[in-house]
Scaffold this active site. Structure first.
Site, PDB file in Angstrom:
ATOM      1  N   ASP A 195       0.866  -1.174   0.000  1.00 27.52           N
ATOM      2  CA  ASP A 195       0.000   0.000   0.000  1.00 27.52           C
ATOM      3  C   ASP A 195       0.909   1.233   0.000  1.00 27.52           C
ATOM      4  OD1 ASP A 195      -2.140   1.644  -0.142  1.00 27.52           O
ATOM      5  OD2 ASP A 195      -3.199   0.842   1.583  1.00 27.52           O
TER       6      ASP A 195
HETATM    7  C1  BGC Z   1      -4.913   3.343  -0.161  1.00 27.03           C
HETATM    8  C2  BGC Z   1      -5.038   2.324  -1.260  1.00 27.03           C
HETATM    9  C3  BGC Z   1      -4.886   2.991  -2.587  1.00 27.03           C
HETATM   10  C4  BGC Z   1      -3.532   3.680  -2.625  1.00 27.03           C
HETATM   11  C5  BGC Z   1      -3.225   4.358  -3.936  1.00 27.03           C
HETATM   12  C6  BGC Z   1      -3.665   4.188  -0.311  1.00 27.03           C
HETATM   13  O1  BGC Z   1      -3.654   5.262   0.552  1.00 27.03           O
HETATM   14  O2  BGC Z   1      -4.948   2.695   1.084  1.00 27.03           O
HETATM   15  O3  BGC Z   1      -6.263   1.657  -1.171  1.00 27.03           O
HETATM   16  O4  BGC Z   1      -5.024   2.076  -3.619  1.00 27.03           O
HETATM   17  O5  BGC Z   1      -3.499   4.662  -1.619  1.00 27.03           O
HETATM   18  O6  BGC Z   1      -3.931   5.511  -4.106  1.00 27.03           O
END
Ligand code: BGC
Length: 756
Positions: free
Chosen positions: A295
């Site tokens: 993540d």
């Molecule tokens: C989120 C993810 C997301 C990623 C990219 C993160 O902060 O938890 O779900 O896909 O950002 O934007």
């Protein structure tokens, strides 16, 4: 810990064996096969280029988390040219995508095309309802179609990989990201997760309108303590295997191409460095062939967690644990090469990760045509295509849940005179788009009023009060109006002169989503006060709720005659709600998450265990609250219709070995056609690990004309009757089960079955 390391060792041994014997495997593999091509390419790659494939940079657009200030922390032209980048996120538009793709393809040594990742969560430009809303439809065909439309629009702007579906189960309405999932139930969540993956990936991933999907966030992100985003997770084995894992396992079995790990620690180990989750379960037991993406910055956040002493150690721990691609920690691109050279990370770990990433690129067809998603003409034709708007409208109507309808106040007559519409959300074109819609255009929804006025001119509108005091953005904390009631008087006067009042109240679209937890889950700001003030002068109120999570609204439930749950319905919000209010569409949605009476009941969910003191008892010594009921406001699976359904003839028969047939007769006893979702629940009465008091194990959605009946059939097999024990082994135990088939998790016909 011992177990985890020893099975990790097995994995690593397995992986190295594979690579040692690779030569002979390659000879046997056809030269056209992706495996063959991947291995050939891998042999040509330098260590630096391999690490480059494991690196993802943010392109443009606003970030969802902090970006590191040190190391190679920036997407640079040189990095693309040197083959240091395997993927970028947040780059969209055929022109932008083509520009970056051209640099890597034409100017880097091996010309390996980029993956373009993006959060396409509930549509790209044309927006469907928020995923929690879609889940309320229980309509797998419509949900798959909604993801298909999202993929068509996203792929038309150059995106080839979405970070969706979120298949995190959550029982906590305080957690803002419940809007992004399918609710509290693993059975429904699995079916919906699979439908979404199918929609995104289609039948042919190499087509130019299908994109790779991501199951996220592995694992247990939805169990953040106290519903506070990013918080600690401590869950027991039974919950992990039976509640959290199933949707992930289901989408892995249905070929989801990537899995994202999560920000949280789970039982003390951050997911990003969790060998048990990524090596033993995902890639081991489940045989996942795709790759794992971290993540956003979850690698570097392990320093704050107190798990890695610095970014170097974060890189080592994540790579060894099976996190294949690093999103925005810059840990791999900065440290992985040295870690391999010093022997802390084996080359076989790198090769395995790169092979997985390259395989997805081959499967997408990027090596055949890296610009296949870069057709400007297609982009122009497909964005906001009328077919997509029609699909969004259909999905929006199906997502609406009728919570209350005393004296058949709804539907409204089209000839209804003197209607008051009150509430700031009624005139809002932005909030109904919901959270997580970063590709869309602000204020592009059909507002409630815009949809409503297509049906009638016999209405007047008064805002009553603002919901927010400053424009909302995706990043900043929202400013809720807690004090200004200067518009109340106008609204009260209007309500006094009206025959019926429609109050459009709820949450702003940016009150849920990432980083948007709430400790209070009632109507925010001065809206409850407004509702009660209007009620004093006119009791004939239809409450239209817009919200991204279950709300605690006991007063409204007690006093307001009609309540319609509309979530945040996306582009077609106003049209969908108007069709339901005026009876052109009979609502058939059912809640995918329990609505509590008060926030103190949270987490409240239908599939809980019994305690040893279930009660109720006359004295206090049973499991309850002294100041609140143990019952929810609206249970899981609940939702009304403008017609009525009657259940009869529950029949349970043993069919083939370990297969049981359950059927029930459902009749539409009302005056209009309507859709019902018949739900089947079981309760394994005595087991070696206690089982929930009820578990959803089947559902069917169907339409019945007035007076029409239908026999609804279910088949229960071992898959439905068994469970995971605390060793993670799926078992089916002999014994007695209660069965309930009905219209929600609390109302239905009961029967019994036994397995010998
Ligand atoms: C989120 C993810 C997301 C990623 C990219 C993160 O902060 O938890 O779900 O896909 O950002 O934007």
């Amino acid at each position: 810990m011992k177990n985890i390391s020893s099975s990790f060792l097995k994995y690593i041994l397995g992986a190295s064996c594979f690579f040692i014997s690779f030569g002979s495997v390659a000879q046997k593999t056809s030269k056209d096969s992706i495996d063959y091509k991947v291995n050939l390419l891998l042999q040509k790659m330098t260590l630096e280029e391999k690490v480059g494939q494991m690196n993802q940079y943010n392109g443009f657009w606003e970030v969802t988390g902090p970006a590191p200030k040190e190391g190679n922390a920036k997407l640079k032209y040189e990095h693309l040219k040197m083959g240091w980048v395997g993927s970028v996120l947040n780059v969209k538009g055929t022109e932008n995508v083509r520009k970056l793709q051209e640099i890597v393809v034409k100017e880097s040594r091996l010309g390996i095309p980029l993956l373009f990742g993006f959060d396409v969560i509930h549509g790209h430009k044309t927006l469907s309802p928020i995923p929690l809303g879609e889940a309320a439809s229980w309509d797998l065909v419509a949900i798959e179609k909604s993801a298909r439309v999202a993929a068509i629009e996203a792929s038309a702007v150059g995106i080839n990989w979405t970070f969706a579906p979120m298949v995190d189960i959550s029982r906590d309405a305080r957690w803002g990201r419940v809007m992004e999932g399918a609710g509290e139930d693993p059975y429904l969540g699995s079916k919906i997760g699979v439908a979404r993956v199918k929609g995104f990936q289609g039948d042919d991933l190499s087509a130019n309108n299908t994109i790779a999907a991501t199951a996220k966030h592995f694992a247990a992100y939805g169990f953040a303590e106290s519903g506070k985003d990013y918080n600690t997770v401590d869950v027991g084995t039974s919950t992990l295997y039976n509640i959290i894992f199933p949707p992930f396992k289901a989408v892995v079995e249905n070929d989801v191409k990537t899995v994202m790990n999560s920000f949280n620690v789970i039982n003390g180990i951050p997911s990003t460095a969790n060998k048990f989750l990524q090596r033993d379960i995902l890639k081991g037991k489940w045989g996942f062939k795709g790759f794992v993406i971290s993540d956003w910055g979850s690698g570097m956040e392990m320093v704050d967690h107190g798990f890695a002493k610095d970014l170097t150690e974060a890189a080592e721990l994540s790579a060894n644990a099976g996190s294949d691609m690093d999103m925005e920690s810059y840990a791999y691109i900065t440290h992985l090469k040295a870690l391999v050279e010093s022997g802390k990370v084996r080359m076989s770990v790198i090769d395995d990760a790169v092979k997985r990433i390259l395989t997805v690129k081959f499967e997408l067809g990027l090596f055949d045509d890296p610009y296949k998603y870069c057709d400007a003409k297609r982009e122009k034709e497909l964005i906001y295509h009328p077919d997509h708007q029609a699909a969004a409208l259909d999905m929006a109507k199906k997502s609406i849940v009728l919570l209350k309808n005393s004296n058949d106040l709804l539907p409204l007559k089209k000839s209804q005179k003197k209607i008051a519409v009150i509430g700031a959300l009624a005139n809002d074109k932005n909030s109904p788009l919901g959270s997580w819609r970063i590709g869309s255009d602000d204020s592009s929804a059909v507002s409630f009023l815009e949809g409503f006025k297509k049906y009638t001119t016999n209405y007047k509108y008064a805002k009553g009060a603002d919901l927010i005091t400053e424009p909302a953005t995706f990043i900043n904390e929202l400013k809720i109006n807690e004090t200004d009631i200067s518009g109340f008087n106008e609204a009260i006067q209007l309500a006094k002169q009206s025959e019926v009042v429609i109050m459009v109240l709820g949450e702003h679209g940016f009150q849920s989503g990432e980083g948007r937890s709430r400790a209070k889950i009632d109507l925010p700001g001065v809206q409850q006060q407004l509702l009660e003030a209007i009620y004093k002068v006119n009791k004939n109120i239809v409450l239209v709720l817009m919200n991204g999570r279950p709300l605690a609204i006991p007063w409204a439930d007690k006093n307001i005659p009609a309540i319609l749950e509309t979530w945040q319905l996306g582009s077609q919000t106003g049209n969908a709600i108007a069709q339901v209010l005026f009876g052109d569409y009979n609502p058939g949605g059912k809640l995918p998450m329990t609505f509590p009476k008060s926030v103190g009941q949270v987490p409240i969910y239908y599939n809980h265990y019994s305690t040893g003191r279930p009660g109720p008892k006359p004295e206090v010594f049973w499991s309850h609250y002294g100041d609140e009921s143990t019952k929810p406001l609206y249970p899981f699976g609940y939702g009304l219709s403008y017609t009525k359904f009657e259940y009869s003839n529950l029949t349970i028969t043993a069919a083939e070995q370990a297969t049981i047939k359950v059927s029930v007769m459902v009749k539409n006893t009302g005056k209009i056609a309507g859709e019902e979702v018949t739900q089947l629940y079981i309760h394994d009465k005595v087991a070696s690990v206690v089982r929930p008091i009820k578990e959803l194990k089947g559902f069917k959605k169907f339409m019945l004309n007035p007076g029409e009946s239908k026999v609804v059939e279910f088949v229960l097999t071992e898959a439905e009757l068994g469970f995971y024990n605390n060793e993670g082994v799926f078992t089916v135990e002999a014994g007695d089960f209660d069965v309930m088939v009905g219209t929600n998790s609390e109302q239905g016909l009961s029967g019994k079955l036994s397995i010998k």
